[in-house]
Design an enzyme around this catalytic site. Structure first.
Site, PDB file in Angstrom:
ATOM      1  CB  ALA A 115     -43.485  60.704  36.185  1.00 23.13           C
TER       2      ALA A 115
ATOM      3  CG  HIS B 229     -48.220  63.559  41.364  1.00 26.36           C
ATOM      4  ND1 HIS B 229     -47.421  63.630  40.247  1.00 26.36           N
ATOM      5  CD2 HIS B 229     -49.216  62.686  41.060  1.00 26.36           C
ATOM      6  CE1 HIS B 229     -47.904  62.831  39.310  1.00 26.36           C
ATOM      7  NE2 HIS B 229     -48.995  62.256  39.767  1.00 26.36           N
TER       8      HIS B 229
ATOM      9  CD  GLU C 158     -61.936  69.427  41.120  1.00 27.50           C
ATOM     10  OE1 GLU C 158     -61.645  70.489  40.531  1.00 27.50           O
ATOM     11  OE2 GLU C 158     -62.856  69.330  41.962  1.00 27.50           O
TER      12      GLU C 158
ATOM     13  CB  VAL D 290     -51.497  71.933  40.074  1.00 27.31           C
ATOM     14  CG1 VAL D 290     -50.330  72.911  40.135  1.00 27.31           C
ATOM     15  CG2 VAL D 290     -52.011  71.622  41.474  1.00 27.31           C
TER      16      VAL D 290
ATOM     17  CB  SER E 196     -50.048  65.846  32.635  1.00 27.43           C
ATOM     18  OG  SER E 196     -49.919  64.535  32.125  1.00 27.43           O
ATOM     19  CB  SER E 197     -46.518  61.989  34.513  1.00 27.49           C
ATOM     20  OG  SER E 197     -46.927  62.074  35.844  1.00 27.49           O
ATOM     21  NE  ARG E 198     -50.891  60.126  29.778  1.00 27.93           N
ATOM     22  CZ  ARG E 198     -50.747  58.891  29.351  1.00 27.93           C
ATOM     23  NH1 ARG E 198     -50.016  58.656  28.304  1.00 27.93           N
ATOM     24  NH2 ARG E 198     -51.339  57.894  29.959  1.00 27.93           N
TER      25      ARG E 198
END
Ligand code: PAF
Length: 251
Positions: A30, A35, A146, A174, A183-185
């Site tokens: 994701a 990333h 981080e 970021v 965040s993927s969430r």
């Protein structure tokens, strides 16, 4: 062409033929621009770049959270290609856990605080899978965001404790334009909760104390797991519906 390698044996055979430094970005897929920042750093500093995608069940204390974790393989592959990744290690559960998780790496102090206090066993799962991934990939450098500061600190500690030959490179969080940490969430938030989510960053950067921040978040409709100031950083975990978000800033 990105090589996609599915078993540790397949990966190790490929790895033997690589020359130069290997930079490694471990992920659960994701992929988003957070990333990509890790991949860009890895590309700049190494001759070979490896990405791993594995949604690691042992780090999910809540099985429902594991089941709904987003899977976006086609998009992940595109992002890997755009960022000139050389190989993706994309294993299946039995290949990563031939021991059925009888063996694990655990830390018994810092891993019990903050997120560890709310997610029993989470950091055992993280440390165990990262140890396995490092043993397969044999990277010179590995890149971690981080945003997961406690994870980053524990992985650095594990590398030191076990004399592992890999340099851990931290990369700054970021954020979206509105301050929300990538965040993927975030993909799981309802449109209404997505509007509300940036209040986390705003609150932890402006509140005078962690107590004040926790109160403000609760008043704004978050279920707050913790806001804690420790070693010059402020850490937060708060839930919107079933989605749990974490963040941290220097104070
Ligand atoms: O940060 C993550 O995505 C995961 O915790 C990691 C480091 C890939 C281990 O599964």
């Amino acid at each position: 062409m990105v090589q996609v390698l599915r078993t540790p044996a397949e990966f190790k055979a490929w790895r033997k033929n690589q020359t130069g430094n290997v930079g490694f970005v471990p992920t659960m897929g994701a992929l988003h621009s957070g990333h990509e920042e890790l991949l860009k750093n890895a590309r700049r500093e190494n001759q070979v770049v490896v990405l791993s995608i594995f949604v690691n069940p042992t780090q999910f204390n809540d099985p429902k959270d594991f089941e709904k974790y987003p899977l976006t393989w086609d998009q992940d592959l595109k992002i890997a290609e755009t960022n000139k990744v050389d190989a993706i290690f994309y294993p299946r559960y039995p290949d990563m856990y031939p021991d059925e998780y009888r063996y694990k790496v655990s830390e018994n102090s810092y891993s019990q605080l903050l997120d560890g206090a709310h997610r029993p066993g989470h950091f055992d799962g993280v440390l165990s899978v990262v140890m396995k991934l490092f043993n397969v990939v044999a990277p010179d450098k590995a890149y971690f965001g981080e945003k997961d500061f406690q994870q980053l600190t524990l992985i650095k500690g594990m590398v030191d404790a076990f004399f592992m030959d890999v340099e851990i490179v931290p990369v700054a969080t970021v954020r979206e334009n509105d301050g929300l940490a990538k965040s993927s969430r975030n993909l799981l938030l309802t449109p209404e909760d997505r509007q509300k989510a940036p209040i986390i960053y705003k609150t932890i950067t402006t509140a005078k104390t962690s107590e004040e921040a926790a109160k403000a978040l609760t008043a704004a409709g978050f279920a707050v797991d913790y806001v804690t100031d420790v070693h010059g950083r402020r850490f937060v975990a708060a839930r919107l519906g079933a989605v749990r978000l974490i963040d941290n800033v220097q104070i």
